[in-house]
Design a protein around this motif. Structure first.
Motif, PDB file in Angstrom:
ATOM      1  N   PHE A 162      42.832  44.624  36.377  1.00  0.00           N
ATOM      2  CA  PHE A 162      41.750  44.161  37.246  1.00  0.00           C
ATOM      3  C   PHE A 162      42.248  43.063  38.172  1.00  0.00           C
ATOM      4  O   PHE A 162      41.934  43.044  39.365  1.00  0.00           O
ATOM      5  CB  PHE A 162      40.573  43.659  36.405  1.00  0.00           C
ATOM      6  N   PHE A 163      43.041  42.138  37.634  1.00  0.00           N
ATOM      7  CA  PHE A 163      43.602  41.066  38.464  1.00  0.00           C
ATOM      8  C   PHE A 163      44.437  41.647  39.599  1.00  0.00           C
ATOM      9  O   PHE A 163      44.357  41.185  40.748  1.00  0.00           O
ATOM     10  CB  PHE A 163      44.455  40.137  37.601  1.00  0.00           C
ATOM     11  N   LEU A 164      45.256  42.659  39.299  1.00  0.00           N
ATOM     12  CA  LEU A 164      46.090  43.287  40.319  1.00  0.00           C
ATOM     13  C   LEU A 164      45.234  43.918  41.417  1.00  0.00           C
ATOM     14  O   LEU A 164      45.508  43.739  42.616  1.00  0.00           O
ATOM     15  CB  LEU A 164      46.990  44.347  39.675  1.00  0.00           C
ATOM     16  N   PHE A 165      44.176  44.640  41.030  1.00  0.00           N
ATOM     17  CA  PHE A 165      43.314  45.289  42.024  1.00  0.00           C
ATOM     18  C   PHE A 165      42.588  44.258  42.889  1.00  0.00           C
ATOM     19  O   PHE A 165      42.467  44.434  44.108  1.00  0.00           O
ATOM     20  CB  PHE A 165      42.301  46.208  41.336  1.00  0.00           C
ATOM     21  N   VAL A 166      42.120  43.193  42.269  1.00  0.00           N
ATOM     22  CA  VAL A 166      41.436  42.151  43.049  1.00  0.00           C
ATOM     23  C   VAL A 166      42.424  41.461  43.991  1.00  0.00           C
ATOM     24  O   VAL A 166      42.081  41.124  45.133  1.00  0.00           O
ATOM     25  CB  VAL A 166      40.749  41.124  42.120  1.00  0.00           C
ATOM     26  N   MET A 167      43.660  41.262  43.536  1.00  0.00           N
ATOM     27  CA  MET A 167      44.690  40.676  44.397  1.00  0.00           C
ATOM     28  C   MET A 167      44.934  41.558  45.623  1.00  0.00           C
ATOM     29  O   MET A 167      45.019  41.061  46.757  1.00  0.00           O
ATOM     30  CB  MET A 167      45.986  40.514  43.603  1.00  0.00           C
ATOM     31  N   ILE A 168      45.029  42.867  45.418  1.00  0.00           N
ATOM     32  CA  ILE A 168      45.228  43.793  46.539  1.00  0.00           C
ATOM     33  C   ILE A 168      44.026  43.757  47.479  1.00  0.00           C
ATOM     34  O   ILE A 168      44.174  43.740  48.707  1.00  0.00           O
ATOM     35  CB  ILE A 168      45.473  45.231  46.021  1.00  0.00           C
ATOM     36  N   LEU A 169      42.822  43.744  46.901  1.00  0.00           N
ATOM     37  CA  LEU A 169      41.603  43.639  47.718  1.00  0.00           C
ATOM     38  C   LEU A 169      41.636  42.380  48.571  1.00  0.00           C
ATOM     39  O   LEU A 169      41.320  42.411  49.768  1.00  0.00           O
ATOM     40  CB  LEU A 169      40.371  43.602  46.805  1.00  0.00           C
ATOM     41  N   ALA A 170      42.022  41.257  47.960  1.00  0.00           N
ATOM     42  CA  ALA A 170      42.065  39.984  48.685  1.00  0.00           C
ATOM     43  C   ALA A 170      43.065  40.032  49.839  1.00  0.00           C
ATOM     44  O   ALA A 170      42.765  39.590  50.953  1.00  0.00           O
ATOM     45  CB  ALA A 170      42.424  38.853  47.721  1.00  0.00           C
ATOM     46  N   VAL A 171      44.256  40.590  49.574  1.00  0.00           N
ATOM     47  CA  VAL A 171      45.298  40.659  50.613  1.00  0.00           C
ATOM     48  C   VAL A 171      44.841  41.525  51.789  1.00  0.00           C
ATOM     49  O   VAL A 171      45.006  41.155  52.954  1.00  0.00           O
ATOM     50  CB  VAL A 171      46.619  41.198  50.024  1.00  0.00           C
ATOM     51  N   ILE A 172      44.258  42.677  51.497  1.00  0.00           N
ATOM     52  CA  ILE A 172      43.802  43.564  52.578  1.00  0.00           C
ATOM     53  C   ILE A 172      42.705  42.891  53.395  1.00  0.00           C
ATOM     54  O   ILE A 172      42.706  42.965  54.625  1.00  0.00           O
ATOM     55  CB  ILE A 172      43.311  44.918  52.012  1.00  0.00           C
ATOM     56  N   THR A 173      41.764  42.217  52.725  1.00  0.00           N
ATOM     57  CA  THR A 173      40.691  41.565  53.478  1.00  0.00           C
ATOM     58  C   THR A 173      41.210  40.373  54.286  1.00  0.00           C
ATOM     59  O   THR A 173      40.677  40.073  55.350  1.00  0.00           O
ATOM     60  CB  THR A 173      39.547  41.113  52.544  1.00  0.00           C
ATOM     61  N   LEU A 174      42.248  39.707  53.789  1.00  0.00           N
ATOM     62  CA  LEU A 174      42.885  38.637  54.574  1.00  0.00           C
ATOM     63  C   LEU A 174      43.499  39.203  55.852  1.00  0.00           C
ATOM     64  O   LEU A 174      43.291  38.675  56.946  1.00  0.00           O
ATOM     65  CB  LEU A 174      43.959  37.942  53.740  1.00  0.00           C
ATOM     66  N   PHE A 175      44.244  40.292  55.708  1.00  0.00           N
ATOM     67  CA  PHE A 175      44.881  40.910  56.866  1.00  0.00           C
ATOM     68  C   PHE A 175      43.852  41.501  57.832  1.00  0.00           C
ATOM     69  O   PHE A 175      44.133  41.649  59.025  1.00  0.00           O
ATOM     70  CB  PHE A 175      45.865  41.997  56.423  1.00  0.00           C
ATOM     71  N   TYR A 176      42.686  41.851  57.320  1.00  0.00           N
ATOM     72  CA  TYR A 176      41.631  42.397  58.180  1.00  0.00           C
ATOM     73  C   TYR A 176      41.196  41.376  59.228  1.00  0.00           C
ATOM     74  O   TYR A 176      40.925  41.731  60.373  1.00  0.00           O
ATOM     75  CB  TYR A 176      40.430  42.798  57.323  1.00  0.00           C
ATOM     76  N   SER A 177      41.165  40.099  58.838  1.00  0.00           N
ATOM     77  CA  SER A 177      40.665  39.067  59.746  1.00  0.00           C
ATOM     78  C   SER A 177      41.745  38.196  60.374  1.00  0.00           C
ATOM     79  O   SER A 177      41.598  37.756  61.518  1.00  0.00           O
ATOM     80  CB  SER A 177      39.681  38.154  58.995  1.00  0.00           C
TER      81      SER A 177
END
Length: 211
Positions: free
Chosen positions: A137-152
């Motif tokens: 779960f930590f890994l998936f949330v980390m990936i989610l965070a990175v993608i949303t960072l790059f989105y903005s």
């Protein structure tokens, strides 16, 4: 010195502005998505029994329900979405000055720096809660965070790149969102959440209130 009445009005106004930064009406989606994905994982893998009504006290008892793990996981998903919303408003402030001048940053109630650090705080809080669940779960949330960072964040800013922008919404908020929710309580190697998430992802780019 400011008038006490003016101070009383100012504080709630600032408080409301910080709440508006996370766009609370959009947080219902990750809340419901986290609940449905994690409960579906429990049911499919047979980790919990059917709910029972306690005869001594009128409440529903669900044996085997990992309440604290569910709470940490769902809070983490809500917080990463709140962080993404906040960061997006920070970097969309020039556009919002024209189209949505009432928003907290273009209206001058919250500074871009305050919004940025609020987003970083929410990302950190989300990752901390995710670490309390399990490593997948930590890994998936980390990936989610990175993608949303790059989105903005410039200069990458996926939001400005047509098809990449669509994928950067569909993948994290569709596929990864469902798999992350499932992994709170069940094995993410199961093909079921990946299939459900893939179907969900086809609609995500076209929905403003997506996960």
């Amino acid at each position: 010195m400011k008038d006490p009445i003016e101070k009383a009005v100012y504080a709630p106004k600032r408080f409301r502005a910080f709440i508006d930064l996370v766009r609370p009406f959009t947080l219902l989606a990750p809340l419901l998505g986290g609940l449905s994905g994690s409960f579906l994982g429990l049911i499919v893998e047979g980790s919990i029994s059917a709910p029972e009504i306690n005869a001594g006290f009128p409440i529903i008892v669900w044996k085997g329900l990992p309440f604290m793990k569910l709470l940490s996981g769902i809070v983490s998903l809500v917080l990463v979405n709140a962080a993404s919303n906040t960061l997006n408003q920070v970097y969309d402030r020039d556009i919002d000055r024209v189209n949505k001048a009432y928003r907290p940053i273009p209206s001058g109630i919250v500074s871009p720096k305050e919004g940025f650090w609020m987003a970083i705080f929410l990302y950190g809080l989300s990752l901390w809660r995710a670490a309390l669940v399990n490593r997948w779960f930590f890994l998936f949330v980390m990936i989610l965070a990175v993608i949303t960072l790059f989105y903005s964040l410039p200069p990458v800013r996926f939001k400005k790149r047509l098809w990449v922008a669509n994928l950067s919404i569909a993948i994290p908020r569709g596929v990864l969102g469902m798999v992350a929710a499932w992994s709170i309580t069940a094995d993410p190697g199961n093909p079921v959440p990946w299939l459900i998430g893939s179907i969900m992802s086809t609609a995500k780019p076209f929905r403003a209130s997506a996960w």
